[in-house]
Design a protein around this motif. Structure first.
Motif, PDB file in Angstrom:
ATOM      1  N   LEU A   1      29.147  27.127 -37.419  1.00  0.00           N
ATOM      2  CA  LEU A   1      30.495  26.656 -37.086  1.00  0.00           C
ATOM      3  C   LEU A   1      30.719  25.208 -37.531  1.00  0.00           C
ATOM      4  N   LEU A   2      29.942  24.787 -38.539  1.00  0.00           N
ATOM      5  CA  LEU A   2      30.090  23.442 -39.084  1.00  0.00           C
ATOM      6  C   LEU A   2      30.737  23.442 -40.460  1.00  0.00           C
ATOM      7  N   GLU A   3      30.792  24.604 -41.085  1.00  0.00           N
ATOM      8  CA  GLU A   3      31.299  24.690 -42.454  1.00  0.00           C
ATOM      9  C   GLU A   3      32.042  26.013 -42.641  1.00  0.00           C
ATOM     10  N   ALA A   4      33.054  25.981 -43.502  1.00  0.00           N
ATOM     11  CA  ALA A   4      33.801  27.192 -43.851  1.00  0.00           C
ATOM     12  C   ALA A   4      33.994  27.222 -45.358  1.00  0.00           C
ATOM     13  N   LYS A   5      34.113  28.416 -45.905  1.00  0.00           N
ATOM     14  CA  LYS A   5      34.327  28.577 -47.345  1.00  0.00           C
ATOM     15  C   LYS A   5      35.599  29.387 -47.568  1.00  0.00           C
ATOM     16  N   ILE A   6      36.531  28.812 -48.291  1.00  0.00           N
ATOM     17  CA  ILE A   6      37.717  29.564 -48.707  1.00  0.00           C
ATOM     18  C   ILE A   6      37.302  30.386 -49.920  1.00  0.00           C
ATOM     19  N   LEU A   7      37.299  31.709 -49.758  1.00  0.00           N
ATOM     20  CA  LEU A   7      36.822  32.591 -50.824  1.00  0.00           C
ATOM     21  C   LEU A   7      37.872  32.837 -51.893  1.00  0.00           C
ATOM     22  N   GLY A   8      39.148  32.723 -51.517  1.00  0.00           N
ATOM     23  CA  GLY A   8      40.233  32.967 -52.454  1.00  0.00           C
ATOM     24  C   GLY A   8      41.434  33.525 -51.724  1.00  0.00           C
ATOM     25  N   PHE A   9      42.398  34.009 -52.499  1.00  0.00           N
ATOM     26  CA  PHE A   9      43.624  34.527 -51.886  1.00  0.00           C
ATOM     27  C   PHE A   9      44.202  35.646 -52.734  1.00  0.00           C
ATOM     28  N   SER A  10      45.118  36.384 -52.110  1.00  0.00           N
ATOM     29  CA  SER A  10      45.884  37.410 -52.825  1.00  0.00           C
ATOM     30  C   SER A  10      47.360  37.184 -52.524  1.00  0.00           C
ATOM     31  N   PRO A  11      48.237  37.237 -53.530  1.00  0.00           N
ATOM     32  CA  PRO A  11      49.673  37.044 -53.283  1.00  0.00           C
ATOM     33  C   PRO A  11      50.292  38.150 -52.435  1.00  0.00           C
ATOM     34  N   SER A  12      49.702  39.355 -52.470  1.00  0.00           N
ATOM     35  CA  SER A  12      50.255  40.481 -51.716  1.00  0.00           C
ATOM     36  C   SER A  12      49.132  41.429 -51.325  1.00  0.00           C
ATOM     37  N   VAL A  13      49.429  42.254 -50.314  1.00  0.00           N
ATOM     38  CA  VAL A  13      48.444  43.218 -49.813  1.00  0.00           C
ATOM     39  C   VAL A  13      49.146  44.525 -49.492  1.00  0.00           C
ATOM     40  N   GLN A  14      48.526  45.635 -49.854  1.00  0.00           N
ATOM     41  CA  GLN A  14      49.088  46.953 -49.575  1.00  0.00           C
ATOM     42  C   GLN A  14      48.085  47.868 -48.884  1.00  0.00           C
ATOM     43  N   THR A  15      46.958  47.315 -48.461  1.00  0.00           N
ATOM     44  CA  THR A  15      45.920  48.111 -47.824  1.00  0.00           C
ATOM     45  C   THR A  15      45.211  47.273 -46.777  1.00  0.00           C
ATOM     46  N   GLU A  16      44.578  47.932 -45.810  1.00  0.00           N
ATOM     47  CA  GLU A  16      43.916  47.213 -44.725  1.00  0.00           C
ATOM     48  C   GLU A  16      42.680  46.449 -45.191  1.00  0.00           C
ATOM     49  N   GLU A  17      42.053  46.900 -46.251  1.00  0.00           N
ATOM     50  CA  GLU A  17      40.842  46.251 -46.744  1.00  0.00           C
ATOM     51  C   GLU A  17      41.128  45.528 -48.065  1.00  0.00           C
ATOM     52  N   LEU A  18      41.081  44.213 -48.008  1.00  0.00           N
ATOM     53  CA  LEU A  18      41.271  43.384 -49.206  1.00  0.00           C
ATOM     54  C   LEU A  18      39.904  43.035 -49.761  1.00  0.00           C
ATOM     55  N   LEU A  19      39.606  43.519 -50.951  1.00  0.00           N
ATOM     56  CA  LEU A  19      38.297  43.290 -51.568  1.00  0.00           C
ATOM     57  C   LEU A  19      38.166  41.857 -52.067  1.00  0.00           C
ATOM     58  N   VAL A  20      36.984  41.289 -51.875  1.00  0.00           N
ATOM     59  CA  VAL A  20      36.718  39.936 -52.364  1.00  0.00           C
ATOM     60  C   VAL A  20      36.892  39.879 -53.875  1.00  0.00           C
ATOM     61  N   SER A  21      36.546  40.949 -54.561  1.00  0.00           N
ATOM     62  CA  SER A  21      36.663  40.997 -56.025  1.00  0.00           C
ATOM     63  C   SER A  21      38.116  40.926 -56.500  1.00  0.00           C
ATOM     64  N   GLN A  22      39.062  41.144 -55.587  1.00  0.00           N
ATOM     65  CA  GLN A  22      40.480  41.100 -55.947  1.00  0.00           C
ATOM     66  C   GLN A  22      41.098  39.723 -55.738  1.00  0.00           C
ATOM     67  N   LEU A  23      40.339  38.791 -55.184  1.00  0.00           N
ATOM     68  CA  LEU A  23      40.888  37.487 -54.830  1.00  0.00           C
ATOM     69  C   LEU A  23      41.054  36.581 -56.044  1.00  0.00           C
ATOM     70  N   GLN A  24      42.095  35.762 -55.985  1.00  0.00           N
ATOM     71  CA  GLN A  24      42.278  34.703 -56.968  1.00  0.00           C
ATOM     72  C   GLN A  24      41.598  33.439 -56.460  1.00  0.00           C
ATOM     73  N   PRO A  25      41.227  32.502 -57.353  1.00  0.00           N
ATOM     74  CA  PRO A  25      40.510  31.294 -56.935  1.00  0.00           C
ATOM     75  C   PRO A  25      41.311  30.454 -55.953  1.00  0.00           C
ATOM     76  N   PRO A  26      40.634  29.765 -55.027  1.00  0.00           N
ATOM     77  CA  PRO A  26      41.332  28.902 -54.064  1.00  0.00           C
ATOM     78  C   PRO A  26      42.204  27.852 -54.732  1.00  0.00           C
ATOM     79  N   GLU A  27      41.737  27.304 -55.853  1.00  0.00           N
ATOM     80  CA  GLU A  27      42.501  26.252 -56.527  1.00  0.00           C
ATOM     81  C   GLU A  27      43.841  26.755 -57.040  1.00  0.00           C
ATOM     82  N   ALA A  28      43.972  28.065 -57.232  1.00  0.00           N
ATOM     83  CA  ALA A  28      45.245  28.631 -57.688  1.00  0.00           C
ATOM     84  C   ALA A  28      46.247  28.767 -56.551  1.00  0.00           C
TER      85      ALA A  28
END
Length: 326
Positions: A125-152
């Protein structure tokens, strides 16, 4: 702030969890009735505060206190993890365990957020990692492989803000004035539109036409007005008719019914035309899409006096938006 690489597809961003963020998350967690719920609230809150910290570093203004996650009742009763960003609406900030390959996204948030950000909270609980983001979601499970970089994410937010141009008050349609007989240019009675052969839908038999035109007499003070909308070559120069029906309700509410009709020789709407209701922030509220055998499509909702919304009619890259206040 540093970038951590675990593999070829990894572009996570590591950020520290401050003591104040941890105290806030633990305080929210302690208000929950079960250990399972407390854990969920703890990680949801840390995810929100991590994204909030990152956006603050990037100079993007947020408002923590207006989110559902800062409402103790909603926090207790629902699985909320939202962050309000000025000018665009809300982000969904979701935690994910270290061993996971996907992140759970509640269905009630689909199409209701400007983006969905996935955060991994370290067990310390001392550190967190932003793995990325998705502009939209259509399913309950968002795959990490579908994420765009945090800097975007910052570029996405700024683009989102640019797309939300201020509404010109001269183009704002005041629906309350319709009841007083004041109607903006371009809006006509349904009868006057259907009296023009080029606009009268071929499928509309006299009986159904009369029912639509006379609907104002069936309910007290109901108002119907229509407008011809032309998306040009996108629908082969065949206009459509947007009909707005207003029915006053109790407690200063108004029922708003929207219909989009084909015109002239076209029996059916062109497939793929989208009718969308947007809220005051420009977020999608309701949406309907025409199919190959639809004469018209319809949406209906209740609104309050003074409430702003917009209606967008679109096909492919072409769209027209009308702005309203009840």
């Amino acid at each position: 702030m540093s970038r951590i690489a675990y593999g070829q597809e990894d572009f996570s961003l590591s950020l520290p969890i401050s003591q104040s963020a941890l105290v806030t998350a633990q305080a929210f967690a302690q208000q929950q009735p079960t250990s399972e719920k407390a854990s969920r609230v703890l990680f949801n809150t840390l995810s929100i505060l991590t994204v909030n910290y990152y956006l603050d570093l990037m100079g993007i203004e947020t408002n923590l206190s207006v989110g559902d996650s800062w409402n103790p009742v909603l926090r207790l009763c629902t699985d909320v993890s939202d962050l309000e960003v000025s000018g665009i609406g809300r982000l969904e900030c979701r935690p994910m365990c270290a061993s996971g390959k996907s992140c759970y996204i509640p269905p009630e948030t689909w199409n209701q957020r400007a983006a969905y950000v996935v955060v991994m909270i370290d067990e310390s609980l001392l550190e967190a990692k932003i793995l990325g983001f998705s502009p939209s979601v259509q399913t309950e499970e968002l795959l990490v492989s579908q994420l765009q970089p945090p800097e975007a994410l910052t570029a996405h937010i700024k683009q989102y803000q640019q797309n939300k141009q201020p509404v010109n008050t001269q183009t704002l349609v005041n629906l309350s004035q319709w009841f007083a007989g004041v109607v903006e240019n371009g809006w006509q009675t349904v009868e006057s539109i259907f009296s023009q052969p080029e606009y009268r839908p071929l499928y509309l038999f006299r009986s159904s036409e009369s029912a639509l035109i006379n609907r104002e007499n069936e309910t007290m003070s109901a108002i119907l007005r229509g407008k011809v909308i032309n998306l040009g070559i996108q629908i082969a120069n065949q206009p459509v008719i947007l009909i707005v029906e207003l029915i006053p309700q109790e407690n200063q509410k108004t029922n708003v019914r929207l219909q989009l009709h084909s015109t002239g020789s076209k029996i059916y709407l062109k497939s793929g035309i989208i009718l969308t209701v947007l809220d005051e922030l420009g977020n999608m509220f309701l949406e309907a899409q025409s199919r190959s055998a639809d004469n018209y499509i319809q949406l209906q909702f209740n609104g309050e006096i003074g409430e702003h919304f917009s209606i967008r009619v679109g096909l492919d890259e072409a769209s027209i938006t009308e702005h309203f206040v009840i």
